[in-house]
Design a protein around this motif. Structure first.
Motif, short mmCIF file in Angstrom:
data_model
loop_
_atom_site.label_atom_id
_atom_site.label_comp_id
_atom_site.label_asym_id
_atom_site.label_seq_id
_atom_site.Cartn_x
_atom_site.Cartn_y
_atom_site.Cartn_z
N SER A 43 0.86 -1.18 0.00
CA SER A 43 0.00 0.00 0.00
C SER A 43 0.89 1.23 0.00
O SER A 43 1.77 1.36 0.86
CB SER A 43 -0.89 0.02 1.24
OG SER A 43 -1.70 -1.13 1.27
N THR A 66 0.90 5.49 -0.07
CA THR A 66 0.09 6.69 0.13
C THR A 66 0.93 7.92 -0.17
O THR A 66 2.14 7.90 -0.02
CB THR A 66 -0.47 6.79 1.56
OG1 THR A 66 0.63 6.80 2.48
CG2 THR A 66 -1.40 5.64 1.87
N ARG A 85 -4.88 13.79 -1.04
CA ARG A 85 -4.45 12.48 -0.55
C ARG A 85 -4.67 11.44 -1.63
O ARG A 85 -5.72 11.42 -2.26
CB ARG A 85 -5.24 12.08 0.70
CG ARG A 85 -4.97 12.96 1.87
CD ARG A 85 -5.72 12.44 3.13
NE ARG A 85 -5.41 13.27 4.26
CZ ARG A 85 -4.34 13.11 5.04
NH1 ARG A 85 -3.51 12.13 4.81
NH2 ARG A 85 -4.12 13.91 6.05
N HIS A 86 -3.67 10.58 -1.81
CA HIS A 86 -3.74 9.55 -2.84
C HIS A 86 -3.31 8.22 -2.24
O HIS A 86 -2.41 8.18 -1.40
CB HIS A 86 -2.82 9.91 -4.03
CG HIS A 86 -3.09 11.26 -4.58
ND1 HIS A 86 -4.09 11.51 -5.49
CD2 HIS A 86 -2.51 12.46 -4.34
CE1 HIS A 86 -4.11 12.80 -5.79
NE2 HIS A 86 -3.15 13.39 -5.10
N ALA A 87 -3.94 7.13 -2.67
CA ALA A 87 -3.60 5.79 -2.18
C ALA A 87 -3.56 4.82 -3.36
O ALA A 87 -4.40 4.90 -4.27
CB ALA A 87 -4.62 5.32 -1.15
#
Length: 131
Positions: free
Chosen positions: A90, A92, A118-120
């Motif tokens: 994961s 971020t 915010r990016h994931a």
């Protein structure tokens, strides 16, 4: 004598006179090891002067299971992070307002740009090596 440009970095550990616990710099013009960890392993770096463009390019592995650096920029706080858990990597990123980021995931796909916010991203934890 002028202070080192790295002496004001928050990632450099404070040291007391006479202490043996000083960070190794490798030379007078070399950045401290924490700087290398933030830029290379954790993957957060400036892509242009002034940090209006940042780069998020994590390099997981070497027995590490996570990394999460943050830097204060003139536009706000920039963060990047990665974690391997249950076969998944994961990643971020927090991109400050009026700033762009180039994201380069370790799965071999082409780098791409993202805007503020915010990016994931999720991918298998054993991605293909970078070209």
């Amino acid at each position: 004598m002028f202070p080192s440009p790295w002496s004001a970095r928050p990632c450099e550990p404070p040291h007391r006179p006479g202490s043996r616990a000083r960070a190794s710099r490798g030379g007078p013009d070399s950045p401290p090891p924490a700087h290398w960890l933030h830029r290379t392993v954790a993957g957060l770096a400036a892509a242009s002067p002034g940090r209006r463009h940042i780069r998020v390019a994590p390099v997981p592995g070497a027995g590490l299971t996570r990394a999460r650096p943050a830097h204060e920029t003139p536009y706000g706080r920039a963060e990047a992070g990665w974690r391997t858990e249950g076969g998944t990597l994961s990643v971020t990123a927090v991109v400050p307002p009026n700033t762009r980021a180039e994201v380069r995931l370790p799965d071999g796909r082409a780098p791409f740009g993202v805007g503020s916010g915010r990016h994931a991203f999720s991918l298998p934890s054993s991605p293909a090596p970078r070209p």
